[in-house]
Write an enzyme that holds these catalytic residues in place. Structure first.
Site, PDB file in Angstrom:
ATOM      1  N   LYS A  17     -17.769   1.796  20.062  1.00 27.58           N
ATOM      2  CA  LYS A  17     -17.254   3.033  19.461  1.00 27.58           C
ATOM      3  C   LYS A  17     -18.174   3.385  18.305  1.00 27.58           C
ATOM      4  O   LYS A  17     -18.412   2.562  17.413  1.00 27.58           O
ATOM      5  CB  LYS A  17     -15.822   2.867  18.949  1.00 27.58           C
ATOM      6  CG  LYS A  17     -15.320   4.175  18.301  1.00 27.58           C
ATOM      7  CD  LYS A  17     -13.841   4.164  18.038  1.00 27.58           C
ATOM      8  CE  LYS A  17     -13.474   3.500  16.741  1.00 27.58           C
ATOM      9  NZ  LYS A  17     -12.069   3.722  16.369  1.00 27.58           N
ATOM     10  N   ASP A  43      -9.578  -1.548   6.316  1.00 23.26           N
ATOM     11  CA  ASP A  43     -10.512  -1.811   7.406  1.00 23.26           C
ATOM     12  C   ASP A  43     -11.955  -1.832   6.906  1.00 23.26           C
ATOM     13  O   ASP A  43     -12.888  -1.702   7.674  1.00 23.26           O
ATOM     14  CB  ASP A  43     -10.351  -0.755   8.518  1.00 23.26           C
ATOM     15  CG  ASP A  43     -10.516   0.665   7.990  1.00 23.26           C
ATOM     16  OD1 ASP A  43     -10.720   0.836   6.776  1.00 23.26           O
ATOM     17  OD2 ASP A  43     -10.453   1.602   8.798  1.00 23.26           O
ATOM     18  N   LYS A  88     -11.040  -1.804   0.181  1.00 21.51           N
ATOM     19  CA  LYS A  88      -9.700  -1.214   0.309  1.00 21.51           C
ATOM     20  C   LYS A  88      -8.677  -2.329   0.116  1.00 21.51           C
ATOM     21  O   LYS A  88      -8.950  -3.512   0.394  1.00 21.51           O
ATOM     22  CB  LYS A  88      -9.510  -0.583   1.690  1.00 21.51           C
ATOM     23  CG  LYS A  88     -10.304   0.707   1.902  1.00 21.51           C
ATOM     24  CD  LYS A  88      -9.953   1.323   3.245  1.00 21.51           C
ATOM     25  CE  LYS A  88     -10.892   2.449   3.596  1.00 21.51           C
ATOM     26  NZ  LYS A  88     -10.691   2.932   4.971  1.00 21.51           N
TER      27      LYS A  88
HETATM   28  P1  NAD Z   1      -5.496   9.941   5.654  1.00 25.29           P
HETATM   29  O1  NAD Z   1      -6.655  10.396   4.831  1.00 25.29           O
HETATM   30  O2  NAD Z   1      -4.883  10.900   6.607  1.00 25.29           O
HETATM   31  O3  NAD Z   1      -4.333   9.385   4.700  1.00 25.29           O
HETATM   32  C1  NAD Z   1      -4.657   8.551   3.615  1.00 25.29           C
HETATM   33  C2  NAD Z   1      -3.418   7.866   3.096  1.00 25.29           C
HETATM   34  O4  NAD Z   1      -3.796   7.015   2.014  1.00 25.29           O
HETATM   35  C3  NAD Z   1      -2.376   8.821   2.547  1.00 25.29           C
HETATM   36  O5  NAD Z   1      -1.100   8.250   2.729  1.00 25.29           O
HETATM   37  C4  NAD Z   1      -2.747   8.888   1.065  1.00 25.29           C
HETATM   38  O6  NAD Z   1      -1.680   9.311   0.255  1.00 25.29           O
HETATM   39  C5  NAD Z   1      -3.089   7.432   0.820  1.00 25.29           C
HETATM   40  N1  NAD Z   1      -3.951   7.259  -0.350  1.00 25.29           N
HETATM   41  C6  NAD Z   1      -5.094   7.918  -0.632  1.00 25.29           C
HETATM   42  N2  NAD Z   1      -5.577   7.492  -1.821  1.00 25.29           N
HETATM   43  C7  NAD Z   1      -4.726   6.544  -2.282  1.00 25.29           C
HETATM   44  C8  NAD Z   1      -4.691   5.723  -3.444  1.00 25.29           C
HETATM   45  N3  NAD Z   1      -5.630   5.806  -4.389  1.00 25.29           N
HETATM   46  N4  NAD Z   1      -3.665   4.834  -3.564  1.00 25.29           N
HETATM   47  C9  NAD Z   1      -2.705   4.734  -2.614  1.00 25.29           C
HETATM   48  N5  NAD Z   1      -2.689   5.491  -1.479  1.00 25.29           N
HETATM   49  C10 NAD Z   1      -3.692   6.378  -1.336  1.00 25.29           C
HETATM   50  O7  NAD Z   1      -6.006   8.626   6.399  1.00 25.29           O
HETATM   51  P2  NAD Z   1      -5.496   8.011   7.771  1.00 25.29           P
HETATM   52  O8  NAD Z   1      -6.308   8.551   8.882  1.00 25.29           O
HETATM   53  O9  NAD Z   1      -4.020   8.069   7.839  1.00 25.29           O
HETATM   54  O10 NAD Z   1      -5.975   6.487   7.589  1.00 25.29           O
HETATM   55  C11 NAD Z   1      -5.319   5.640   6.668  1.00 25.29           C
HETATM   56  C12 NAD Z   1      -6.103   4.347   6.548  1.00 25.29           C
HETATM   57  O11 NAD Z   1      -6.074   3.659   7.815  1.00 25.29           O
HETATM   58  C13 NAD Z   1      -7.580   4.537   6.208  1.00 25.29           C
HETATM   59  O12 NAD Z   1      -7.956   3.537   5.287  1.00 25.29           O
HETATM   60  C14 NAD Z   1      -8.277   4.304   7.547  1.00 25.29           C
HETATM   61  O13 NAD Z   1      -9.612   3.880   7.400  1.00 25.29           O
HETATM   62  C15 NAD Z   1      -7.389   3.222   8.123  1.00 25.29           C
HETATM   63  N6  NAD Z   1      -7.468   3.040   9.562  1.00 25.29           N
HETATM   64  C16 NAD Z   1      -7.353   1.764  10.023  1.00 25.29           C
HETATM   65  C17 NAD Z   1      -7.416   1.515  11.377  1.00 25.29           C
HETATM   66  C18 NAD Z   1      -7.248   0.110  11.892  1.00 25.29           C
HETATM   67  O14 NAD Z   1      -7.484  -0.142  13.078  1.00 25.29           O
HETATM   68  N7  NAD Z   1      -6.797  -0.822  11.092  1.00 25.29           N
HETATM   69  C19 NAD Z   1      -7.599   2.572  12.281  1.00 25.29           C
HETATM   70  C20 NAD Z   1      -7.673   3.874  11.774  1.00 25.29           C
HETATM   71  C21 NAD Z   1      -7.598   4.093  10.413  1.00 25.29           C
END
Ligand code: NAD
Length: 319
Positions: free
Chosen positions: A66, A220, A224
């Site tokens: 990916k 991830d 973070k």
């Molecule tokens: P998004 O940008 O749509 O949402 C971000 C979220 O983080 C919101 O709830 C926001 O309020 C919160 N946030 C932002 N800054 C913050 C801070 N300083 N303190 C606390 N909360 C804060 O992002 P998304 O697409 O929902 O992704 C969320 C997370 O999941 C990202 O870190 C992304 O990289 C991760 N992710 C992980 C996987 C995995 O397989 N584990 C897959 C996809 C995304």
């Protein structure tokens, strides 16, 4: 080769198919039949992130990568900021077999991983779902969690409270009462999903009751953090892949602080195959560190190509 564009994914892939594909590949990983290659992730400047997640699944005869990342300027252009594409190759010949839109698949495979952890590790009678986070992924997480346990309400906290009503709408669609709460009230939850891009933890160990299952899905990458490291020391920790958990996952902080060791972390696949026990008592805290592995992307992409071909929808092109 076949192309399955992003616009087709919603009509082809279901959460159920994603759950099955991810569960099978987690089991294959635990059995040594599938493995992930090291993650490449590079900062391109101006907040842009680009990288590759890849792996080989001998059991599923799948090899792929990916490619994609985070491009914060996209929203202003009417596109979503996370963009990715999955490429599948013939594992015997290296010939490119398929190119598949990876945006919706990422959300579905991430929600599937979290739901598998809840299915395997949460208490059967879990009734209160706690959500920390309310962004793009959170709605998929909420829907997937609701498929595996009979919750009777949802409580939620988000750093940006204005984002919570959208999550509340999804809870309403699922027929679940929804309440925005303080972090302290997360002690009411039986299952907590964290899905934020936070650089510092919000959820403290004191916010989590004995017997809770947590699916920590947001961390991830290096830097973070969603939960207090002391919580990992208090919990039994599970993950998709230990190498990623200790380097780019939530466990990076507890490992760095010397609170836990890599050997304390159990692959969820080992619980699926029966090689490791899941929940051992009603009181223990279980925590799934979901870092997101390339094999999840490959598994759901391979499934979607199969579905598209079966329905005559896959676009065949010559390379
Ligand atoms: P998004 O940008 O749509 O949402 C971000 C979220 O983080 C919101 O709830 C926001 O309020 C919160 N946030 C932002 N800054 C913050 C801070 N300083 N303190 C606390 N909360 C804060 O992002 P998304 O697409 O929902 O992704 C969320 C997370 O999941 C990202 O870190 C992304 O990289 C991760 N992710 C992980 C996987 C995995 O397989 N584990 C897959 C996809 C995304």
């Amino acid at each position: 080769m076949f192309v399955v564009p992003e616009r087709m994914i919603a009509g082809l892939m279901t959460p159920e198919e994603a759950f099955g594909a991810v569960e099978a590949v987690f089991a294959a990983m635990a059995e040594g039949a599938a493995y992930n290659f090291p993650v490449v992730r590079e900062a391109l400047g101006e907040g842009r992130q680009y990288g590759f997640k890849s792996g080989l699944d001998r059991a599923g005869a799948a090899l792929g990568v990916k490619a994609g990342g985070y491009f914060p300027g996209n929203a202003a252009r009417g596109m979503i900021n996370h963009q990715s594409t999955v490429f599948l190759f013939d594992p015997d010949t290296g010939v490119l077999r398929a190119a598949v839109g990876g945006n919706l698949l990422t959300a579905l495979r991430t929600a599937a991983a979290s739901a598998i952890s809840i299915d395997r590790l949460a208490r059967r009678e879990a009734r209160v779902l706690g959500m920390v986070g309310a962004g793009h992924q959170a709605v998929f997480q909420l829907r997937a969690a609701a498929r595996v346990r009979d919750f009777d309400r949802v409580i939620a906290w988000n750093y940006h409270p204005d984002m919570l009503p959208k999550l509340g709408e999804v809870a309403a669609e699922l027929g679940l009462p929804f309440e925005a709460v303080t972090l302290e009230r997360m002690v009411e939850a039986d299952v907590i999903v964290t899905i934020t891009s936070s650089p510092a933890f919000s959820l403290a160990s004191a916010h989590v009751a004995p017997g809770t299952h947590l699916a920590c899905m947001g961390t991830d990458t290096i830097g973070k953090q969603e939960v207090e490291p002391a919580l990992l020391a208090r919990a039994r920790v599970f993950t998709d892949e230990v190498a990623q958990s200790i380097s780019i996952g939530e466990a990076q902080h507890a490992i760095g602080a010397g609170l836990i060791a890599a050997g304390d972390i159990t692959p969820l696949g080992a619980v699926i195959t029966g090689a490791a026990p899941g929940r051992r008592s009603e009181d223990e805290i279980t925590l799934f560190d979901g870092t997101g592995v390339g094999l999840q992307d490959i598994a759901v992409a391979a499934k979607v190509v199969e579905l598209a071909r079966a329905q005559g929808l896959a676009i065949e092109v010559e390379l």
